[in-house]
Design a protein around this motif. Structure first.
Motif, PDB file in Angstrom:
ATOM      1  N   ASP A  83       2.172  -5.322  -4.019  1.00 38.39           N
ATOM      2  CA  ASP A  83       2.078  -3.892  -3.761  1.00 38.39           C
ATOM      3  C   ASP A  83       1.636  -3.118  -5.010  1.00 38.39           C
ATOM      4  O   ASP A  83       1.823  -1.916  -5.103  1.00 38.39           O
ATOM      5  CB  ASP A  83       3.386  -3.341  -3.170  1.00 38.39           C
ATOM      6  CG  ASP A  83       4.585  -3.581  -4.062  1.00 38.39           C
ATOM      7  OD1 ASP A  83       4.381  -3.949  -5.231  1.00 38.39           O
ATOM      8  OD2 ASP A  83       5.723  -3.393  -3.597  1.00 38.39           O
ATOM      9  N   TYR A 128      -5.298  -4.526  -2.540  1.00 38.11           N
ATOM     10  CA  TYR A 128      -3.997  -5.192  -2.745  1.00 38.11           C
ATOM     11  C   TYR A 128      -4.142  -6.641  -2.280  1.00 38.11           C
ATOM     12  O   TYR A 128      -4.140  -6.910  -1.077  1.00 38.11           O
ATOM     13  CB  TYR A 128      -2.897  -4.502  -1.933  1.00 38.11           C
ATOM     14  CG  TYR A 128      -2.575  -3.102  -2.399  1.00 38.11           C
ATOM     15  CD1 TYR A 128      -1.525  -2.876  -3.287  1.00 38.11           C
ATOM     16  CD2 TYR A 128      -3.315  -2.016  -1.948  1.00 38.11           C
ATOM     17  CE1 TYR A 128      -1.226  -1.592  -3.715  1.00 38.11           C
ATOM     18  CE2 TYR A 128      -3.023  -0.724  -2.378  1.00 38.11           C
ATOM     19  CZ  TYR A 128      -1.977  -0.530  -3.264  1.00 38.11           C
ATOM     20  OH  TYR A 128      -1.694   0.741  -3.692  1.00 38.11           O
ATOM     21  N   SER A 148      11.106  -5.132  -0.057  1.00 35.96           N
ATOM     22  CA  SER A 148       9.650  -5.339  -0.141  1.00 35.96           C
ATOM     23  C   SER A 148       9.190  -6.589   0.609  1.00 35.96           C
ATOM     24  O   SER A 148       8.100  -6.608   1.190  1.00 35.96           O
ATOM     25  CB  SER A 148       9.223  -5.471  -1.598  1.00 35.96           C
ATOM     26  OG  SER A 148       9.608  -4.343  -2.323  1.00 35.96           O
ATOM     27  N   SER A 168       6.310   4.201   1.469  1.00 31.56           N
ATOM     28  CA  SER A 168       5.110   4.934   1.049  1.00 31.56           C
ATOM     29  C   SER A 168       3.892   4.258   1.676  1.00 31.56           C
ATOM     30  O   SER A 168       3.879   3.037   1.827  1.00 31.56           O
ATOM     31  CB  SER A 168       5.022   4.864  -0.482  1.00 31.56           C
ATOM     32  OG  SER A 168       3.821   5.413  -0.930  1.00 31.56           O
ATOM     33  N   LYS A 186       0.280   2.461   2.019  1.00 30.05           N
ATOM     34  CA  LYS A 186      -0.375   1.500   1.122  1.00 30.05           C
ATOM     35  C   LYS A 186      -1.882   1.651   1.297  1.00 30.05           C
ATOM     36  O   LYS A 186      -2.413   1.275   2.361  1.00 30.05           O
ATOM     37  CB  LYS A 186       0.082   0.090   1.512  1.00 30.05           C
ATOM     38  CG  LYS A 186      -0.367  -1.006   0.594  1.00 30.05           C
ATOM     39  CD  LYS A 186       0.296  -2.322   1.031  1.00 30.05           C
ATOM     40  CE  LYS A 186      -0.054  -3.461   0.124  1.00 30.05           C
ATOM     41  NZ  LYS A 186       0.617  -4.705   0.513  1.00 30.05           N
ATOM     42  N   ASP A 206      -4.519   0.170   1.272  1.00 32.38           N
ATOM     43  CA  ASP A 206      -5.060  -1.191   1.214  1.00 32.38           C
ATOM     44  C   ASP A 206      -6.366  -1.247   2.001  1.00 32.38           C
ATOM     45  O   ASP A 206      -6.432  -0.791   3.146  1.00 32.38           O
ATOM     46  CB  ASP A 206      -4.028  -2.141   1.847  1.00 32.38           C
ATOM     47  CG  ASP A 206      -4.425  -3.585   1.699  1.00 32.38           C
ATOM     48  OD1 ASP A 206      -5.232  -3.892   0.808  1.00 32.38           O
ATOM     49  OD2 ASP A 206      -3.919  -4.411   2.480  1.00 32.38           O
ATOM     50  N   ASN A 211       3.360   8.218 -11.019  1.00 31.81           N
ATOM     51  CA  ASN A 211       4.441   7.982 -10.046  1.00 31.81           C
ATOM     52  C   ASN A 211       5.810   7.857 -10.706  1.00 31.81           C
ATOM     53  O   ASN A 211       6.835   7.948 -10.029  1.00 31.81           O
ATOM     54  CB  ASN A 211       4.170   6.706  -9.228  1.00 31.81           C
ATOM     55  CG  ASN A 211       3.010   6.895  -8.287  1.00 31.81           C
ATOM     56  OD1 ASN A 211       2.556   8.013  -8.073  1.00 31.81           O
ATOM     57  ND2 ASN A 211       2.509   5.811  -7.726  1.00 31.81           N
ATOM     58  N   LEU A 241       5.937  -0.293   0.106  1.00 38.53           N
ATOM     59  CA  LEU A 241       4.615   0.193   0.507  1.00 38.53           C
ATOM     60  C   LEU A 241       4.205  -0.495   1.800  1.00 38.53           C
ATOM     61  O   LEU A 241       4.169  -1.736   1.853  1.00 38.53           O
ATOM     62  CB  LEU A 241       3.581  -0.138  -0.574  1.00 38.53           C
ATOM     63  CG  LEU A 241       3.322   0.941  -1.631  1.00 38.53           C
ATOM     64  CD1 LEU A 241       4.552   1.133  -2.493  1.00 38.53           C
ATOM     65  CD2 LEU A 241       2.116   0.562  -2.480  1.00 38.53           C
ATOM     66  N   SER A 242       3.918   0.273   2.816  1.00 41.95           N
ATOM     67  CA  SER A 242       3.477  -0.341   4.065  1.00 41.95           C
ATOM     68  C   SER A 242       2.873   0.708   4.989  1.00 41.95           C
ATOM     69  O   SER A 242       3.334   1.847   5.036  1.00 41.95           O
ATOM     70  CB  SER A 242       4.672  -0.992   4.773  1.00 41.95           C
ATOM     71  OG  SER A 242       4.265  -1.517   6.014  1.00 41.95           O
ATOM     72  N   ASN A 243       1.850   0.274   5.728  1.00 38.62           N
ATOM     73  CA  ASN A 243       1.292   1.154   6.759  1.00 38.62           C
ATOM     74  C   ASN A 243       1.801   0.753   8.144  1.00 38.62           C
ATOM     75  O   ASN A 243       1.634   1.508   9.094  1.00 38.62           O
ATOM     76  CB  ASN A 243      -0.242   1.064   6.761  1.00 38.62           C
ATOM     77  CG  ASN A 243      -0.811   1.440   5.407  1.00 38.62           C
ATOM     78  OD1 ASN A 243      -0.256   2.297   4.720  1.00 38.62           O
ATOM     79  ND2 ASN A 243      -1.903   0.791   5.009  1.00 38.62           N
ATOM     80  N   HIS A 270       7.006   1.380 -10.704  1.00 36.95           N
ATOM     81  CA  HIS A 270       5.839   2.232 -10.435  1.00 36.95           C
ATOM     82  C   HIS A 270       4.532   1.694 -10.970  1.00 36.95           C
ATOM     83  O   HIS A 270       3.480   2.304 -10.736  1.00 36.95           O
ATOM     84  CB  HIS A 270       6.074   3.619 -11.051  1.00 36.95           C
ATOM     85  CG  HIS A 270       5.980   3.612 -12.560  1.00 36.95           C
ATOM     86  ND1 HIS A 270       6.933   3.025 -13.358  1.00 36.95           N
ATOM     87  CD2 HIS A 270       5.037   4.096 -13.389  1.00 36.95           C
ATOM     88  CE1 HIS A 270       6.574   3.175 -14.633  1.00 36.95           C
ATOM     89  NE2 HIS A 270       5.429   3.806 -14.668  1.00 36.95           N
TER      90      HIS A 270
END
Ligand code: NAP
Length: 517
Positions: free
Chosen positions: A65, A85, A190, A217, A219, A221, A253, A301-303, A401
């Motif tokens: 990530d 990523y 994660s 949050s 990502k 990608d 961040n 971090l992921s959509n 971060h």
């Protein structure tokens, strides 16, 4: 760089520097020592393959990530990253390619695990015992074992009775087919956030046992276009600028973790808005809404995390797991959840730095005793009482971060500077950080950490059970770089031992091919 030699200490192999671990940290350190002409060096690696965490974590969807152009060495840029990523296999291939390009593989002694390293005060030599027998003697030991090596598996009642496969996410079985299965997942950090979306669609049912909701949050990608890759190949400067832009973007961040409440509140507002966009059910929204400040635990971090949790075949259970039964899991409210497979996404024993190795310093001082109230180091790399001993990714050097590879490079450069001074020979055989210097450093560090979000009340692998933050660096990554670059080596005492060992020279003839064992 010369590899190692046998003798003259009986059957022990003698080297100038022994590095423990052939992950990103170990490779970085070996390459920097090579460039500085320091050797012979051995890298002691307990597995048959290099790669550290990127060898171990092969779960579906495993990836980084942190953007790839920054999650790589500055001295070995890779124009060919396929996406912003990268996934695990591409990162592992990068590490293998770097090891080949810098001819590091010959220094690695594979399938060799350190049981104990003890400092011989009289000779100023580290004696390293290997599991199963054998010894390596080294003038300097550098541990590069990482913080996320040993899986943490909760000791739940009835574990042995569970009939189906159960395993930790970092020990994913090869060729496992989860299609049509009822899957339980404990944990939502994660790792889970990466593999749950990959396996949920084909599962008959997936039950996520969540103790604490995560801040999520988006990502950014995407695949790099052919034109971008061609530009990076053509122009190293363009690639450097791209890397610098990523670094600066991530540096800002850190504001989420510090005193700037505004930055954190902004982030939280946006994150909750995204969650509401994907989750229509008010009860599920409630379960997924964190009640602690963002960043206190690692932000994931992921959509596709929220869309996955909204699937009809996915259930989020917030009752604690009480026990395992042959056919599934029982939660504290007495509910039974029928399962075929159970996956522990429960993280790592991150606060137990360097364990289970036994490290004994000056006068028989055990590192576990020195760290009984929580691990502590000087600038994250050295410990008073442990001469000629250094660490990469030691206490208080992790980031939430930015890129840990950046930190590895900073530490490896600093340690190389130390060893150049040590091996100049003018000032003696042994260097050890002064107790006062280490105490002063840690007083400043603790004061700075108290002003961060990690001092808050949430649990995470960043801190010990009694709330001492042992994992995280307290500020911007660039600040660590500057602090390490400008640090005086007068913080160390250089002494000569009573019966110093004969120094090995860089050109000493080799009698043991390192990669042969
Ligand atoms: P983690 O972040 O420590 O998450 C562990 C999860 O398991 C948490 O949700 C935790 O709940 C839960 N848990 C632990 N013990 C439990 C128990 N006894 N009962 C119920 N739940 C329990 O572990 P991880 O997801 O493996 O990630 C670890 C670290 O690896 C990350 O923070 C990150 O630094 C690194 N990582 C990085 C990447 C990357 O892309 N760079 C990918 C994967 C992992 P609580 O929150 O309530 O404690």
């Amino acid at each position: 760089m010369a590899a190692m030699s046998s003798g003259p200490e009986g059957d022990a192999t003698r080297v100038k520097v022994a590095i423990i671990g052939a992950g990103f940290g170990g490779l970085c350190m070996a390459i920097q020592l090579d460039r500085a002409g320091i050797g012979p060096v051995v890298i002691i690696e307990k597995h048959a393959q290099l790669g550290g965490t990127w060898r171990d974590n092969t779960y579906p969807g495993a990836g980084c990530d942190v953007p790839s152009h920054l999650y790589s060495f500055s001295f070995a840029p890779n124009p060919d990253w396929s996406r912003t990523y990268a996934r695990q296999s591409e990162i592992l291939a990068y590490m293998e390619a770097v090891a080949d390009r810098f001819d590091i593989r010959r220094l690695i002694r594979f399938n060799t695990e350190v049981a104990e390293a003890r400092f011989d005060d009289d000779r100023g030599l580290w004696l390293i015992d290997v599991v199963g027998g054998g010894r390596i003697d080294a003038e300097v030991v550098i541990s590069a074992t990482g913080q996320l090596d040993h899986p943490a598996v909760p000791d739940l009642p009835g574990q042995e009775s569970f009939a189906g496969p159960r395993f930790h996410s970092a020990r994913w079985p090869d060729g496992l087919d989860l299609a049509g299965k009822r899957i339980g997942v404990i944990g939502n950090g994660s790792s889970a956030v990466q593999f749950v979306p990959e396996i949920a669609a084909d599962a008959a049912r997936l039950v996520l046992f969540q103790r604490t909701p995560a801040w999520v949050s988006p990502k950014p990608d995407r695949a790099y276009t052919d034109a971008e890759i061609a530009r990076f190949r053509r122009s190293p400067t363009a690639m450097k600028l791209h890397r610098a832009k990523i670094f600066l973007g991530l540096e800002k961040n850190f504001l989420v973790f510090g005193r700037a409440r505004f930055a954190r509140e902004q982030f939280q507002k946006q994150a909750l808005a995204i969650m509401r966009r994907h989750i229509a059910d008010p009860e599920l929204r409630r379960r997924l809404t964190p009640d602690y400040p963002a960043g206190c635990k690692r932000i994931v971090l992921s959509n596709d995390w929220y869309p996955t949790l909204a699937r009809p075949n996915v259930e989020v259970v917030t009752r604690r797991v009480a026990a395992l039964r042959p056919g599934g899991v029982e939660t504290v409210d007495g509910a039974r959840h029928d399962l075929d497979v159970l996956i522990y996404a429960t993280g790592f024993r991150a606060t137990e730095f360097l364990q289970p190795m036994k490290i004994t310093g000056r006068g028989g001082l055990d590192l576990n005793d020195a760290w009984s109230e929580g691990a502590e180091a000087h600038r994250g790399v050295a410990v008073s009482g442990f001469p000629n001993f250094f660490m990469l990714f030691g206490p208080n050097t992790s980031l939430g971060h930015n890129s840990i590879i950046f930190m590895h490079e900073v530490q490896a450069t600093y340690i190389t500077r130390c060893l150049k001074r040590l091996f100049q020979g003018r000032r003696g055989q042994v260097m050890e950080v002064k107790a006062q210097a280490m105490a002063a450093y840690n007083r400043g560090l603790r004061a700075a950490l108290d002003r961060t979000v990690w001092a808050g009340s949430c649990n995470s692998w960043y801190k010990t059970a009694d709330g001492r933050v042992t994992a995280q660096w307290s500020s911007f990554a660039s600040r660590y770089w500057w602090a390490m670059r400008s640090a005086s080596l007068d913080e160390y005492a250089f002494t000569t031992c009573d019966a110093p060992v004969r120094a090995l020279s860089q050109s000493q003839a080799l009698t043991t091919p390192a990669g042969a064992s």
